[in-house]
Design an enzyme around this catalytic site. Structure first.
Site, PDB file in Angstrom:
ATOM      1  N   ASP A   9      30.720  41.757   1.237  1.00 36.18           N
ATOM      2  CA  ASP A   9      29.822  41.666   2.355  1.00 36.18           C
ATOM      3  C   ASP A   9      28.398  42.145   2.031  1.00 36.18           C
ATOM      4  O   ASP A   9      27.672  42.457   2.878  1.00 36.18           O
ATOM      5  CB  ASP A   9      30.384  42.632   3.556  1.00 36.18           C
ATOM      6  CG  ASP A   9      30.505  44.055   2.999  1.00 36.18           C
ATOM      7  OD1 ASP A   9      30.559  44.307   1.977  1.00 36.18           O
ATOM      8  OD2 ASP A   9      30.279  44.771   3.801  1.00 36.18           O
TER       9      ASP A   9
ATOM     10  N   ASP B 156      28.946  42.641  -3.642  1.00 38.05           N
ATOM     11  CA  ASP B 156      30.543  42.405  -3.425  1.00 38.05           C
ATOM     12  C   ASP B 156      30.596  41.570  -2.133  1.00 38.05           C
ATOM     13  O   ASP B 156      29.774  40.976  -1.669  1.00 38.05           O
ATOM     14  CB  ASP B 156      31.260  43.904  -3.058  1.00 38.05           C
ATOM     15  CG  ASP B 156      30.555  44.445  -1.851  1.00 38.05           C
ATOM     16  OD1 ASP B 156      29.518  44.069  -1.327  1.00 38.05           O
ATOM     17  OD2 ASP B 156      31.156  45.276  -1.064  1.00 38.05           O
TER      18      ASP B 156
ATOM     19  N   SER C  72      34.737  43.565   2.966  1.00 37.85           N
ATOM     20  CA  SER C  72      33.828  44.326   1.636  1.00 37.85           C
ATOM     21  C   SER C  72      34.300  43.687   0.342  1.00 37.85           C
ATOM     22  O   SER C  72      34.425  42.506   0.458  1.00 37.85           O
ATOM     23  CB  SER C  72      33.734  45.715   1.898  1.00 37.85           C
ATOM     24  OG  SER C  72      32.668  46.352   1.152  1.00 37.85           O
TER      25      SER C  72
END
Length: 452
Positions: free
Chosen positions: A246, A244, A103
């Site tokens: 992901d 971000d 992430s």
């Protein structure tokens, strides 16, 4: 939180904390779990995707070895946002979805998130069961499958288009004449976000869309919107949108370069939905981190705020329990339950631009009525072992308890461990900016002194 799973899957520094061995064991354990729970299925399929980190190839190989040895078939859909894996898993009627990503974390980290067949993150109970299997592999591997009974890995990267086309269809009309700067964080959105906004005829400037495996989240994306702010102002764009690594988070920037956090985006979306009659029960779910100024804004618009613990899984749990259609976090996780089973940064950005287009108001105007109370957030670096026991420290707890008693009517104090990073987060908010900041600093310094 379990032995391996945190609030958002398994995460850690790749090849040191999140090792090949751990990924292999997870592959065995997940495969065994899926076999046990689908005894009549001859061919059990899972969907797998990843972000752009170089360590993704290594972890994908280890997971694949474990899963296929248990007879599982894998469709690898390539680099795709996390919500894309959740969506395709549900659409293809796969038994699970796996996303390899850390992430918003630095490039050296990686993680593994797992979704069930409906596209939701696994429950604590199922994660605990998988952890038990990971720690007891002798029994699982005692009777391996015959060589012609193992599973298979295949590339299925065209399935990306199913997700991309779905996002495009979530918008009525187009975004012609709207000038937008996208920051894709050199991550999973580098293709999807650009493709969808071009399909919708937006005027685009795209930055940080050249991933090389090591530059994901590096001074870019939703955690570093400074450059995006400058580009938006420099290009005289209507707004900027930052994802971000992901692409399950969204942070926005108005035409003056002001950063708009997840709470404010939720506020704008919720009011837009209320005006269209689609805000079910006139309720919104956010977390204990949400600013009291945001809560006041919702109340003024006859929208009730429900607070959940930090973590999008806990937000979703409350949304499902209370029948709420929008929820999320200050950090930019936004769940639109009518459209998705998990936070989707690209989807949220489409819906934000849709509100801007339909109201005829720019982002700065829409957000101007949300007045934040002064808030200070300090992240204190603490190793993972001490992080998990910080609240057992009597000196720290005594100080926080005394501060809560002394300033209970003036300052809200929240101290918690991060579910995804080696950090203790200290948050204070209230009307007195100096007091709010000083209290946060005092607590952070004490934690630093006691735990480091």
């Amino acid at each position: 939180m379990g032995r391996y799973f945190g609030t958002d899957g398994i995460r850690g520094e790749a090849n040191r904390e999140l090792t090949v061995d751990k990924a292999l064991r997870l592959g065995y354990a997940l495969g065994y779990y899926l076999k046990n729970n689908n005894p009549n299925e001859e061919k059990i399929k899972v969907i797998m995707g990843s972000d752009t980190r170089i360590s993704g190839y290594m972890l994908r190989s280890a997971l694949t070895a474990g899963l296929t040895s248990m007879g599982i078939y894998i469709d690898f859909v390539g680099v795709i946002p996390t919500p894309g894996v959740a969506y395709i898993t549900k659409q293809k009627k796969a038994k699970a979805g796996i996303m390899i990503s850390a992430s918003h974390n630095p490039a050296k980290d990686n993680g593994i998130k797992i979704f069930n067949l409906e596209g939701y993150k696994l429950s604590d109970e199922i994660e605990n069961q998988i952890e038990d299997y990971m720690d007891n592999l002798d029994k699982i591997l005692a009777n391996p499958l015959a060589g012609d009974k193992v599973g298979k890995f295949k590339y299925a990267e065209d399935e990306y288009f199913q997700y991309k086309n779905y996002l495009t269809q979530c918008v009525k009309g187009n975004f012609k004449d709207i000038k937008i700067v996208l920051d894709t964080a050199n991550g999973a959105a580098y293709r999807a976000a650009k493709d969808v906004f071009l399909d919708l005829r937006a005027e685009l400037v795209v930055i940080n869309d050249a991933p090389n495996g090591r530059n994901i989240n590096v001074k870019c994306g939703s955690t570093h919107p400074d450059i995006l702010s400058k580009v938006v102002v420099g290009y005289e764009a209507d707004l900027g949108l930052a994802y971000d690594g992901d692409a399950d988070r969204l942070i926005a920037v108005d035409k003056f370069g002001n950063v708009i956090d997840g709470d404010k985006i939720i506020g704008i979306l919720a009011l837009g939905m209320k005006n269209k009659g689609t805000l079910k029960n006139n309720k919104v779910v956010t977390t204990v981190m949400s600013n009291i100024g945001f809560e006041k804004y919702l109340k003024e618009n006859s929208i009730e705020l429900l607070r959940a613990n930090v973590g999008d899984r806990y937000v979703l749990e409350k949304m499902l329990a209370e029948d709420v259609v929008i929820g999320g976090e200050q950090s930019g996780h936004i769940i639109l339950k009518d459209y998705a089973t998990t936070g989707d940064g690209v989807l949220s950005s489409l819906k934000l631009v849709e509100v801007i287009r339909d109201t005829g108001k720019d982002l700065h105007e829409l957000v101007s009525s949300i007045k934040d109370a002064p808030q200070t957030l300090i992240n204190v670096k603490v190793d993972n072992i001490k992080k998990n026991t910080w609240d057992k420290n009597e000196i720290i707890m005594s100080f926080i308890n005394e501060a809560n008693k002394k300033y209970k009517d003036e300052v809200r104090i929240l101290v918690r461990k991060s579910g995804t990073e080696p950090l203790i987060r200290v948050m204070t908010e209230g009307d007195d900016k100096q007091l709010v900041h000083k209290l946060a600093e005092d607590i952070a310094h004490l934690i630093e002194k006691e735990l480091n």
